[in-house]
Design a protein around this motif. Structure first.
Motif, PDB file in Angstrom:
ATOM      1  N   UNK A 110      74.328  36.319  28.961  1.00 14.16           N
ATOM      2  CA  UNK A 110      75.493  37.079  29.386  1.00 14.16           C
ATOM      3  C   UNK A 110      75.207  38.515  29.733  1.00 14.16           C
ATOM      4  N   UNK A 111      73.974  38.984  29.568  1.00 18.33           N
ATOM      5  CA  UNK A 111      73.643  40.402  29.688  1.00 18.33           C
ATOM      6  C   UNK A 111      73.144  40.853  31.050  1.00 18.33           C
ATOM      7  N   UNK A 112      73.457  40.176  32.101  1.00 19.70           N
ATOM      8  CA  UNK A 112      73.073  40.645  33.420  1.00 19.70           C
ATOM      9  C   UNK A 112      71.633  40.378  33.804  1.00 19.70           C
ATOM     10  N   UNK A 113      70.990  39.440  33.128  1.00 19.41           N
ATOM     11  CA  UNK A 113      69.583  39.124  33.404  1.00 19.41           C
ATOM     12  C   UNK A 113      69.467  38.232  34.639  1.00 19.41           C
ATOM     13  N   UNK A 114      70.377  37.261  34.765  1.00 18.26           N
ATOM     14  CA  UNK A 114      70.335  36.304  35.868  1.00 18.26           C
ATOM     15  C   UNK A 114      70.825  36.959  37.164  1.00 18.26           C
ATOM     16  N   UNK A 115      70.092  36.709  38.252  1.00 24.46           N
ATOM     17  CA  UNK A 115      70.462  37.210  39.574  1.00 24.46           C
ATOM     18  C   UNK A 115      70.515  36.029  40.547  1.00 24.46           C
ATOM     19  N   UNK A 116      71.560  35.220  40.421  1.00 26.95           N
ATOM     20  CA  UNK A 116      71.639  34.030  41.271  1.00 26.95           C
ATOM     21  C   UNK A 116      72.025  34.359  42.711  1.00 26.95           C
ATOM     22  N   UNK A 117      71.900  33.341  43.550  1.00 26.74           N
ATOM     23  CA  UNK A 117      72.313  33.450  44.948  1.00 26.74           C
ATOM     24  C   UNK A 117      73.766  32.995  45.041  1.00 26.74           C
ATOM     25  N   UNK A 168      90.874  36.176  45.354  1.00 27.52           N
ATOM     26  CA  UNK A 168      91.358  34.870  45.774  1.00 27.52           C
ATOM     27  C   UNK A 168      90.311  34.037  46.492  1.00 27.52           C
ATOM     28  N   UNK A 169      89.262  34.668  46.973  1.00 23.84           N
ATOM     29  CA  UNK A 169      88.215  33.945  47.696  1.00 23.84           C
ATOM     30  C   UNK A 169      87.405  33.080  46.732  1.00 23.84           C
ATOM     31  N   UNK A 170      87.043  31.899  47.178  1.00 23.94           N
ATOM     32  CA  UNK A 170      86.208  30.977  46.400  1.00 23.94           C
ATOM     33  C   UNK A 170      84.770  31.130  46.900  1.00 23.94           C
ATOM     34  N   UNK A 171      83.832  31.358  45.981  1.00 28.62           N
ATOM     35  CA  UNK A 171      82.417  31.496  46.319  1.00 28.62           C
ATOM     36  C   UNK A 171      81.617  30.548  45.436  1.00 28.62           C
ATOM     37  N   UNK A 172      80.429  30.165  45.906  1.00 29.24           N
ATOM     38  CA  UNK A 172      79.622  29.245  45.105  1.00 29.24           C
ATOM     39  C   UNK A 172      78.315  29.903  44.683  1.00 29.24           C
ATOM     40  N   UNK A 173      77.895  29.563  43.464  1.00 31.44           N
ATOM     41  CA  UNK A 173      76.667  30.081  42.876  1.00 31.44           C
ATOM     42  C   UNK A 173      75.555  29.055  43.043  1.00 31.44           C
ATOM     43  N   UNK A 174      74.358  29.558  43.374  1.00 36.23           N
ATOM     44  CA  UNK A 174      73.192  28.695  43.565  1.00 36.23           C
ATOM     45  C   UNK A 174      72.004  29.283  42.819  1.00 36.23           C
ATOM     46  N   UNK A 175      71.273  28.399  42.133  1.00 36.18           N
ATOM     47  CA  UNK A 175      69.982  28.799  41.570  1.00 36.18           C
ATOM     48  C   UNK A 175      68.861  28.123  42.346  1.00 36.18           C
ATOM     49  N   UNK A 176      69.221  27.155  43.152  1.00 37.90           N
ATOM     50  CA  UNK A 176      68.337  26.478  44.106  1.00 37.90           C
ATOM     51  C   UNK A 176      69.252  26.002  45.235  1.00 37.90           C
ATOM     52  N   UNK A 177      68.901  24.978  45.957  1.00 41.88           N
ATOM     53  CA  UNK A 177      69.740  24.521  47.078  1.00 41.88           C
ATOM     54  C   UNK A 177      71.067  23.921  46.616  1.00 41.88           C
ATOM     55  N   UNK A 178      71.096  23.405  45.410  1.00 45.46           N
ATOM     56  CA  UNK A 178      72.323  22.767  44.927  1.00 45.46           C
ATOM     57  C   UNK A 178      73.320  23.804  44.410  1.00 45.46           C
ATOM     58  N   UNK A 179      74.588  23.425  44.346  1.00 48.12           N
ATOM     59  CA  UNK A 179      75.632  24.304  43.824  1.00 48.12           C
ATOM     60  C   UNK A 179      75.563  24.281  42.302  1.00 48.12           C
ATOM     61  N   UNK A 180      75.422  25.460  41.703  1.00 50.81           N
ATOM     62  CA  UNK A 180      75.358  25.568  40.242  1.00 50.81           C
ATOM     63  C   UNK A 180      76.730  25.824  39.636  1.00 50.81           C
TER      64      UNK A 180
END
Length: 198
Positions: A110-117, A168-180
Motif C-alpha cells: 500500500x506504500x506507493x511501491x508498485x508502478x503499474x501500467x 467517473x472515468x473507468x480505467x484499467x490496471x495492467x502489470x502485463x498484457x492482461x487486465x489486473x
C-alpha cells in the motif's frame, strides 16, 4: 534543522482553518509542540485534510522530521504527498480481478511501491492500446489483497498524458498484457505549478 525546528517550521505553513477529520486544528498541534510531544505533533500534521491544500515545503519538512524519527511509513507518506503536488493525483476505487482470474496471487504493497501500467484511452501509432504509468498508494490499508478492492491514489509518471482523465472515468490496471484490475476515478487534482524563488 532538528526535529523540533522542522515541526515548528511546518506548522507555520498551515492555515488556521486546516483541521484533521476529528477537528484537531493547528492550535491543538501547537499544544503538543509546546510540551515536546514531537511524534504526536508529526502524526497530527500528517492528518490535516480540511482547509486549503498544504504547500510542498510543508510535506518536505515533515518528511525530513519523519526520517529523523526513523518513522518509515510517515516518511514514505510525506514523500508521496510531495509527489502528488509535483505530478498531480488521481483518487480511484480500484477492484483487482478475482484470484481465480488473475495472475497476481500476492498482496500489493500500500506504500506507493508498485508502478503499474494504466489504460487511460491512449492509442499507439499503429492503433493498438498504449498504456501510461502511475504509482499506486492504497488508502488506509498497508496492502491490497489479490482480488481485493480499495480506494487508491495514483501519481502519474507523465502528468500531461493524464490531463483528459476526469471523475467517473473507468480505467484499467495492467502489470502485463492482461487486465489486473479496474478502477473508477473519484477525484482528479492537477499538479501544483512551482512557485519561482524570491
Amino acid at each position: 534543522m532538528d526535529v523540533p525546528e522542522l515541526l515548528v517550521s511546518a506548522s507555520l505553513l498551515v492555515p488556521e482553518e486546516a483541521a484533521t477529520e476529528n477537528d484537531i486544528t493547528v492550535r491543538d498541534i501547537w499544544d503538543h509542540l509546546v510540551h515536546d510531544e514531537w511524534e504526536i505533533a508529526l502524526g497530527l500534521l500528517e492528518e490535516l485534510r480540511q482547509g486549503p491544500p498544504l504547500p510542498l515545503a510543508f510535506w518536505e519538512e515533515l518528511a525530513d522530521a519523519a526520517e529523523q524519527f526513523r518513522l518509515e511509513r510517515s516518511a514514505a507518506w510525506c514523500h508521496w504527498r510531495c509527489s502528488e503536488i509535483r505530478n498531480g493525483v488521481i483518487r480511484a476505487d480500484l477492484a483487482l480481478r478475482p484470484v481465480a482470474e488473475a495472475r497476481r496471487t500476492t498482496p500489493i504493497s500500500g506504500r506507493g511501491v508498485l508502478r503499474p501500467m494504466w489504460d487511460i484511452g491512449h492509442r499507439s501509432p499503429t492503433g493498438g492500446r498504449a498504456v501510461d504509468i502511475a504509482a499506486l498508494w492504497v488508502e488506509e490499508m498497508p496492502c491490497l489483497e489479490a482480488g481485493g478492492r480499495a480506494t487508491v491514489r495514483l501519481v502519474p509518471l507523465t502528468p500531461a498524458r493524464w490531463a483528459h482523465v476526469e471523475p467517473g472515468r473507468r480505467i484499467t490496471m495492467h502489470e502485463d498484457r492482461s487486465v489486473a484490475g479496474t478502477a473508477v476515478v473519484l477525484e482528479v487534482h492537477r499538479p501544483v505549478p512551482a512557485v519561482p524563488p524570491g
